[in-house]
Design an enzyme around this catalytic site. Structure first.
Site, PDB file in Angstrom:
ATOM      1  N   THR A  89      -6.933  11.538  42.006  1.00 23.78           N
ATOM      2  CA  THR A  89      -5.850  10.827  42.699  1.00 23.78           C
ATOM      3  C   THR A  89      -4.622  10.729  41.807  1.00 23.78           C
ATOM      4  O   THR A  89      -3.492  10.950  42.259  1.00 23.78           O
ATOM      5  CB  THR A  89      -6.344   9.423  43.113  1.00 23.78           C
ATOM      6  OG1 THR A  89      -7.504   9.603  43.901  1.00 23.78           O
ATOM      7  CG2 THR A  89      -5.306   8.681  43.902  1.00 23.78           C
TER       8      THR A  89
ATOM      9  N   SER B  67     -11.392   3.986  43.168  1.00 20.74           N
ATOM     10  CA  SER B  67     -12.020   5.182  43.727  1.00 20.74           C
ATOM     11  C   SER B  67     -11.582   5.413  45.175  1.00 20.74           C
ATOM     12  O   SER B  67     -11.569   4.474  45.982  1.00 20.74           O
ATOM     13  CB  SER B  67     -13.541   5.002  43.658  1.00 20.74           C
ATOM     14  OG  SER B  67     -14.146   6.147  44.177  1.00 20.74           O
ATOM     15  N   SER B  68     -11.208   6.644  45.448  1.00 18.75           N
ATOM     16  CA  SER B  68     -10.797   6.972  46.817  1.00 18.75           C
ATOM     17  C   SER B  68     -12.057   7.014  47.658  1.00 18.75           C
ATOM     18  O   SER B  68     -12.974   7.766  47.367  1.00 18.75           O
ATOM     19  CB  SER B  68     -10.123   8.340  46.865  1.00 18.75           C
ATOM     20  OG  SER B  68      -9.167   8.431  45.837  1.00 18.75           O
TER      21      SER B  68
ATOM     22  N   GLY C 229     -14.435  12.425  44.960  1.00 19.58           N
ATOM     23  CA  GLY C 229     -15.132  13.329  44.035  1.00 19.58           C
ATOM     24  C   GLY C 229     -16.636  13.277  44.198  1.00 19.58           C
ATOM     25  O   GLY C 229     -17.184  12.359  44.824  1.00 19.58           O
TER      26      GLY C 229
ATOM     27  N   SER D 197     -16.068  11.663  40.755  1.00 21.97           N
ATOM     28  CA  SER D 197     -15.378  10.392  40.964  1.00 21.97           C
ATOM     29  C   SER D 197     -14.914   9.813  39.630  1.00 21.97           C
ATOM     30  O   SER D 197     -15.690   9.716  38.685  1.00 21.97           O
ATOM     31  CB  SER D 197     -16.342   9.427  41.664  1.00 21.97           C
ATOM     32  OG  SER D 197     -15.720   8.208  41.827  1.00 21.97           O
ATOM     33  N   GLY D 198     -13.685   9.447  39.570  1.00 18.73           N
ATOM     34  CA  GLY D 198     -13.127   8.855  38.357  1.00 18.73           C
ATOM     35  C   GLY D 198     -12.572   9.880  37.392  1.00 18.73           C
ATOM     36  O   GLY D 198     -12.105   9.541  36.303  1.00 18.73           O
TER      37      GLY D 198
ATOM     38  N   ASN E 254     -15.368   4.269  39.189  1.00 19.31           N
ATOM     39  CA  ASN E 254     -13.902   4.307  39.177  1.00 19.31           C
ATOM     40  C   ASN E 254     -13.376   3.011  39.771  1.00 19.31           C
ATOM     41  O   ASN E 254     -13.799   2.608  40.859  1.00 19.31           O
ATOM     42  CB  ASN E 254     -13.446   5.521  40.017  1.00 19.31           C
ATOM     43  CG  ASN E 254     -11.940   5.679  40.017  1.00 19.31           C
ATOM     44  OD1 ASN E 254     -11.216   4.869  39.413  1.00 19.31           O
ATOM     45  ND2 ASN E 254     -11.469   6.719  40.671  1.00 19.31           N
TER      46      ASN E 254
ATOM     47  N   GLU F  29     -20.257  12.471  43.659  1.00 23.25           N
ATOM     48  CA  GLU F  29     -20.769  11.239  43.055  1.00 23.25           C
ATOM     49  C   GLU F  29     -22.288  11.106  43.191  1.00 23.25           C
ATOM     50  O   GLU F  29     -22.878  11.532  44.175  1.00 23.25           O
ATOM     51  CB  GLU F  29     -20.041  10.011  43.612  1.00 23.25           C
ATOM     52  CG  GLU F  29     -20.056   9.854  45.087  1.00 23.25           C
ATOM     53  CD  GLU F  29     -19.051   8.791  45.554  1.00 23.25           C
ATOM     54  OE1 GLU F  29     -18.111   8.445  44.822  1.00 23.25           O
ATOM     55  OE2 GLU F  29     -19.232   8.305  46.678  1.00 23.25           O
TER      56      GLU F  29
HETATM   57  N1  LIG Z   1      -3.510  11.244  33.702  1.00 25.30           N
HETATM   58  C1  LIG Z   1      -3.960  10.020  33.587  1.00 25.30           C
HETATM   59  N2  LIG Z   1      -3.395   9.175  32.710  1.00 25.30           N
HETATM   60  C2  LIG Z   1      -3.860   7.923  32.554  1.00 25.30           C
HETATM   61  N3  LIG Z   1      -4.901   7.443  33.207  1.00 25.30           N
HETATM   62  C3  LIG Z   1      -5.531   8.232  34.099  1.00 25.30           C
HETATM   63  C4  LIG Z   1      -5.101   9.547  34.318  1.00 25.30           C
HETATM   64  N4  LIG Z   1      -5.908  10.091  35.241  1.00 25.30           N
HETATM   65  C5  LIG Z   1      -6.825   9.135  35.571  1.00 25.30           C
HETATM   66  N5  LIG Z   1      -6.568   8.020  34.897  1.00 25.30           N
HETATM   67  C6  LIG Z   1      -7.337   6.781  34.985  1.00 25.30           C
HETATM   68  O1  LIG Z   1      -8.556   7.065  35.629  1.00 25.30           O
HETATM   69  C7  LIG Z   1      -8.743   6.272  36.773  1.00 25.30           C
HETATM   70  C8  LIG Z   1      -9.458   7.050  37.841  1.00 25.30           C
HETATM   71  O2  LIG Z   1      -8.641   8.082  38.249  1.00 25.30           O
HETATM   72  P1  LIG Z   1      -8.576   8.521  39.758  1.00 25.30           P
HETATM   73  O3  LIG Z   1      -8.559   7.367  40.637  1.00 25.30           O
HETATM   74  O4  LIG Z   1      -7.499   9.493  39.857  1.00 25.30           O
HETATM   75  O5  LIG Z   1      -9.951   9.244  39.910  1.00 25.30           O
HETATM   76  P2  LIG Z   1     -10.445  10.107  41.114  1.00 25.30           P
HETATM   77  O6  LIG Z   1     -10.792  11.426  40.585  1.00 25.30           O
HETATM   78  O7  LIG Z   1      -9.465  10.057  42.178  1.00 25.30           O
HETATM   79  O8  LIG Z   1     -11.759   9.366  41.542  1.00 25.30           O
HETATM   80  P3  LIG Z   1     -12.347   9.182  42.982  1.00 25.30           P
HETATM   81  O9  LIG Z   1     -12.983  10.450  43.339  1.00 25.30           O
HETATM   82  O10 LIG Z   1     -13.299   8.102  42.835  1.00 25.30           O
HETATM   83  O11 LIG Z   1     -11.222   8.834  43.820  1.00 25.30           O
HETATM   84  C9  LIG Z   1      -7.380   5.851  37.178  1.00 25.30           C
HETATM   85  O12 LIG Z   1      -7.445   4.614  37.795  1.00 25.30           O
HETATM   86  C10 LIG Z   1      -6.662   5.778  35.841  1.00 25.30           C
HETATM   87  O13 LIG Z   1      -6.909   4.521  35.226  1.00 25.30           O
HETATM   88 MG   LIG Z   2      -9.335   9.335  43.993  1.00 27.12          MG
END
Ligand SMILES: Nc1ncnc2c1ncn2[C@@H]1O[C@H](COP(=O)(O)OP(=O)(O)OP(=O)(O)O)[C@@H](O)[C@H]1O
Ligand SMILES: [Mg+2]
Length: 1108
Positions: free
Chosen positions: A112, A160-161, A387, A107-108, A157, A389
């Protein structure tokens, strides 16, 4: 072999871990850190992309970057998520392979974000056009909507999804997007009612309260203040860097683009507001007479508002919070709810309401974005699932989420590590096995149908008797005791008895990504996911179309006594389907790594990254990759793809495909260590070799394209030329024919002309000659005729001369002979012949006269005066006599034709003629007038009926006459009737008889010689009729009247014949006076009428105009 690649040039660290030397965990981390520090967040392991979350925005997602990576080889530019997206898109478009992009990481870690980058890249490079852009926009805009409702701030996050999402993007054969299908996996709905410390509820609640207008909030009966809502955690309501108000507008806009109707949006917001309201409903105990407590709603205001929002009858819902009806077969039992149960019911309703709303949103978005055509399409799946967690307090949701991540890791291992190594063995490639951790055993621990944790949870939920989370844990402790990845304090296995980090109400699983401690509390309830039927029925009764749709089981007509499927069972089934789906597609991996736990940029926590690198199996991945081959392909498609690079294999290879590939590779001088020939596939060790092949192929394709183009153009031109030639021949043939025809016609007409002239000339010449000849002949003939004529005439003359001479001789001879004979005969002839000749001659003349008369007889008309002239004077007497006889004869013939009446008429006419002819000037005029007699037709005329009856005899004549007044000589019209016995004078108008005179009393009639119609009827002196004297009358039919009177007198035996005096002066007896009637001739100047005047006692003068 020269390959243009920047992967090796000017690279910070090593772009592809496969090339890392020496390969160890430290060097791996060192390389990641080095690159991360230089903002190089992407690194490859072969075709797998490792993505480090930078926690800041980097300038590497610009449109220019998109263009840079477009249609470029994977290893050509520095590692980027775009390179992977491009590779996937191109092999989907060009090689017709369905793709899936598997994004994993805890997660994070940035899954996404990565999924959005992939989608935006594909959207940027695929086709354009109004429809395509609309589809793209709808696909992209589905993200903000789903994120608002399905994402939340967690400790790990900020976005977070809290649901799993798999999106299939569908493309047509050209690579233009047609639409998409989104599948969602188990939303973490417990978050709706309770959030761990430091976390928030789903974004949409905060967005609605901060971003909606006052008016909207008023309509939704909401207050902007978060603190007013029990379901919203307050400590982390505001998240730095998250503008809820702005995001609300984005979401509204996105909903509009995706195709939500305004009333749908309103319904959705009403439901969100209702959930908030629901959280505020509180209960208080109320003691019942049997000693039990019954829950009652404390403050009904929120309940009322919520019911108003959803159109639910308040009492129904209120009752559903106090009572619960249990239906079993035919029985219905109603039990009261205590306060705790009421809260449980409220939260269950809120969770269900929200999660069902979320599923409805996904379905609704799918309706909008689904492909409109049924044509075959290619699919690119993008998987962004929650993700892995590990929280302080992990519950059923984390267990499910982590199970899902185990499965994804499994598929990664299956396809990249196990499958690959197995393939080498299968294909007979020399291979030293690389050890890796296979998490299949953990998956089995969770999902095994007999003794898996999920199966046991289901079993426990369905089991009769008292079921609690503890009984469930007991069961686990018994069944999973020996499992090496399962840990529990009360496990039979005494190993953990003294492990204080493992509480009694928890169990721990050693996941591939680390150990996670799960608190069993709520497992059974959450798995059951029970919503009291009273509540679902209350929802179904709502006067709100969306709510009604969301709770179909509340329909009393469709009561289903079966237990609903458990949450765990459903999730396991849907994860199974997803895995099978992913296995049918070509996988592309993005492994997301989280550099630190602080959500901060520039911090690289070594231990954290090391942990992730370990559990993600990245080192094993590199090792397999390094020892193995970057690329493999069955011989047939390989030969098909590259056969154009070698003359011997192009265009057709006759032998087995493997030999063909060997020939091909030898021809291209690919080093033998670079390739291995398996049983059915060729293995290429280094991607550069593949690039080399691809590069060559690309060039060759260009050449081939040019060749095909050349041949095609040649063929096209040639075909065109042949067609033109053919057409030209046809045109030329037609033209020549036309020209020849024209020429021929010209020549023909010229020839005809010349011919006609020549013939004309010849004919004229011939004619001239013939004429000349004829003339000559005629001349000859004429001359000959003339000559013959002359000859003949000469001869004739001579003959005539001779004949005359002969005749003269004979005449003279005859004369002499005659003279001689006469002299002899005279004596005899004089004595007898003279009289006979005379008689004969006379006879002959008379005969001729009669015959001539016969032929020239006049016509039979008695008035025809013609008579032929006599030929000889001595016939005069006879001729006149014959004429008379003939005239008499034809008169007789004429008379013989007469009828009796006609005869009488003619007799009358004859008598008139005898009386008047040559005596009275009026007579000639009367000859042609027929004697009609009854001019008045008194017998037919009703006017004279009286008169008619006065006369007994047949009327011989009826006419109007003028009776001359004896005194003054003026005439008065009177009807004059004549019968055989008398004549009557009557009034013309009345028919009254004025005088009736018997005819014997009439002695004579006097008339003048002139043209007048006056006549005097003289009566016998002394007779009764003669009292007034004689009658002087005038009539147009004088001749007829007198003739008829005369005839009657002639035929009557008893009387004398009537005397007719014709004289211009005669005497009449008027009473006692003898008056002389004198007719004088007057000149026409005095008028044309006859006038009659009594001059004196003795004289009555009638002047008659002389006729011109
Ligand atoms: N390529 C990127 N460039 C800039 N910031 C990023 C990038 N990837 C992730 N982030 C930052 O990290 C944060 C978390 O990313 P994201 O929501 O994609 O995580 P996740 O893997 O989907 O987590 P979860 O499993 O909780 O959904 C985003 O809100 C963003 O601020
Ligand atoms: Mg996500």
């Amino acid at each position: 072999m020269e390959v243009k690649t920047s992967l090796l040039d000017n690279m910070i660290g090593v772009g592809d871990m496969v090339l890392l030397e020496p390969l160890s965990e430290d060097s791996f981390l060192g390389n990641l850190k080095k690159r991360f520090d230089h903002s190089e967040i992407y690194t490859y392991i072969g075709s797998v992309v490792i993505s480090m979350n930078p926690y800041r925005s980097l300038p590497i997602y610009t449109p220019e970057k998109v263009e840079e990576y477009r249609n470029r080889n994977f290893y050509e530019l520095s590692p980027h998520i775009y390179a992977l997206a491009d590779e996937a898109y191109r092999s989907l478009r060009d090689q017709d392979k369905d793709q899936c992009i598997l994004i994993t990481g805890e997660s994070g870690a940035g899954k996404t974000e990565a999924s959005k980058l992939v989608m935006s890249y594909v959207a940027a490079v695929c086709g354009k056009g109004h429809e395509v852009n609309k589809v793209k926009e709808q696909l992209l805009q589905s993200n903000p909507v789903l994120e608002a409702f399905g994402n939340a701030k967690t400790v790990r996050n900020d976005n977070s999804s809290r649901f799993g999402k798999y999106m299939d993007i569908e493309f047509d054969f050209k690579g233009d997007p047609l639409g998409g299908v989104i599948s969602n996996y188990l939303l973490e709905k417990s978050r709706v009612v309770k959030q761990p410390r430091g976390e928030r509820n789903f974004h949409v609640f905060y967005q609605l309260l901060s971003g909606a207008s006052d008016d909207t909030l008023r309509k939704l009966k909401l207050d902007r203040d978060f603190s007013k809502y029990n379901y919203l955690s307050l400590d982390s309501a505001a998240v730095s860097g998250l503008d809820d108000a702005a995001n609300f507008r984005t979401v509204r806009n996105a909903m509009q683009i995706v195709g939500f109707m305004e009333d749908e949006v309103q319904s959705v917001l009403e439901l969100v507001a209702a959930v908030l309201k629901l959280g505020n409903i509180e209960f208080k105990p109320e003691s019942r007479c049997n000693g039990t407590d019954e829950s009652r709603v404390k403050d009904k205001n929120d309940l009322k508002e919520m019911c108003e929002l959803l159109g639910i009858e308040q009492s129904v819902l209120e009752r559903a919070f106090s009572y619960r009806t249990v239906e079993a077969k035919m029985e219905k039992v109603s039990t009261t709810l205590n306060v705790a149960q009421a809260y449980y019911a409220r939260d269950a309703l809120a969770k269900n309401l929200y999660s069902r709303l979320f599923s409805w949103l996904v379905t609704r978005i799918n309706e909008s974005i689904q492909a409109q055509t049924k044509a075959r399409h290619k699919v690119m799946g993008v998987l962004d699932i929650y993700g892995f967690e590990i929280f302080e307090d992990n519950s059923f949701e984390q267990f499910i989420i982590n199970y899902c991540n185990e499965k994804l890791q499994q598929i990664f291992i299956e396809l990249t590590l196990r499958e690959e190594q197995e393939e080498y063995v299968r294909e007979g490639i020399e291979w030293t096995n690389i050890e890796y951790f296979n998490n299949a055993i953990i998956c089995d621990l969770i999902e095994n149908n007999q003794n898996g944790i999920l199966a046991m949870l289901d079993e426990e939920c369905l089991r009769p008797g008292t079921v609690t989370d503890e009984t469930f844990l007991d069961k686990l402790n018994t069944i999973c005791a020996d499992h090496q990845h399962f840990e529990s304090r009360l496990n039979k296995n005494s190993k953990f008895l003294n492990d204080h980090s493992l509480p009694h109400n928890c169990f721990r699983i050693q996941h591939y990504a680390g150990k996670v401690l799960y608190r069993v509390e709520g497992f059974v309830d959450k798995n059951n996911d029970l919503l009291y039927r009273d509540l679902s029925q209350a929802m179904y009764k709502a006067n709100h179309s969306l709510i009604k749709q969301l709770f179909p089981e509340g329909n009393p007509a469709k009561v289903n006594l079966k237990r609903p499927l458990t949450a765990g069972f459903q999730f396991r089934a849907s994860v199974g389907t997803l895995m099978r789906n992913l296995q049918t597609k070509n996988p592309n991996y993005i492994r997301c790594i989280k550099p630190n736990d602080k959500k901060a940029s520039h911090i690289f926590t070594d231990s954290l990254v090391r942990h992730q690198v370990r559990y993600l199996g990245l080192m094993e991945n590199v090792r397999v990759r390094r020892a193995g081959y970057a690329f493999r392909q069955p011989y047939e498609p390989c030969l098909e793809r590259y056969k154009m690079l070698c003359k011997r294999t192009w265009p057709h290879w006759k032998g087995p495909a493997r030999e063909g590939v060997e020939v091909l590779m030898a021809d291209l001088q690919i080093p033998t260590e670079e390739i291995s020939y398996g049983r059915s596939k060729i293995f290429i060790r280094n991607p550069r070799t593949l690039f080399f092949l691809e590069e060559k192929r690309k060039q060759c394709l260009q050449d081939l394209a040019t060749l095909i183009q050349k041949i095609y153009r040649g063929w096209k031109c040639r075909t065109h030329f042949l067609l033109m030639k053919k057409s030209q021949i046809v045109v030329a043939a037609w033209y020549r024919r036309y020209a020849q025809q024209k020429k021929y016609r010209n020549i023909k007409s010229a020839t005809t002309m010349v011919q006609s002239y020549t013939r004309g000339w010849q004919a004229r010449k011939l004619l001239r000659e013939l004429k000349h000849q004829k003339r000559c002949e005629e001349a000859v003939t004429t001359i000959a005729a003339f000559w013959h004529g002359t000859q003949a005439r000469r001869e004739l003359r001579q003959l005539k001369e001779e004949a005359r001479n002969k005749h003269a001789v004979s005449v003279i001879w005859a004369g002499w002979q005659g003279t001689k004979v006469r002299r002899e005969y005279r004596k005899f002839f004089r004595a007898n012949a003279g009289k006979k000749i005379y008689d004969f001659t006379i006879q002959r003349i008379i005969q001729k006269y009669f015959l001539g008369l016969k032929s020239s007889m006049p016509s039979m008309s008695p008035i025809d005066r013609k008579w032929p002239a006599r030929p000889y004077g001595f016939l005069d007497g006879v001729h006149t006599e014959l004429r008379k006889i003939f005239h008499h004869w034809r008169c007789k013939k004429y008379r013989d034709q007469f009828t009796e009446e006609k005869k009488a008429v003619y007799e009358e006419k004859l008598e008139a003629s005898e009386i008047f002819k040559d005596k009275k000037a009026l007579y000639p005029n009367s000859v042609s007038q027929p004697f009609k007699g009854d001019y008045l037709e008194i017998s037919k005329n009703p006017k004279y009926q009286k008169l008619n009856s006065a006369v007994d005899e047949k009327v011989l004549l009826a006419d109007v006459v003028n009776k001359i007044n004896r005194a003054n000589g003026k005439g008065t019209p009177r009807i004059f009737l004549l019968t055989k016995k008398n004549f009557v004078l009557a009034d013309q108008k009345t028919g009254q008889v004025k005088a009736s005179i018997p005819l014997p009393d009439v002695t004579s009639v006097s008339v003048s010689t002139q043209k007048d119609g006056f006549f005097a009827l003289k009566l016998k002196e002394g007779s009764a009729s003669a009292v007034k004297g004689d009658f002087l009358l005038s009539s147009e039919h004088l001749i007829e009247i007198i003739t008829k009177l005369h005839r009657i007198g002639a035929t009557a035996a008893d009387r004398e014949k009537l005397k007719v005096d014709i004289s211009d002066e005669f005497l009449v007896q008027f009473k006692q006076d003898k008056v002389c009637v004198k007719f004088i001739q007057s000149s026409p100047k005095n008028g044309n009428s006859i006038s009659c005047k009594r001059k004196n006692n003795r004289l009555l003068e009638v002047s008659v105009p002389t006729s011109p």
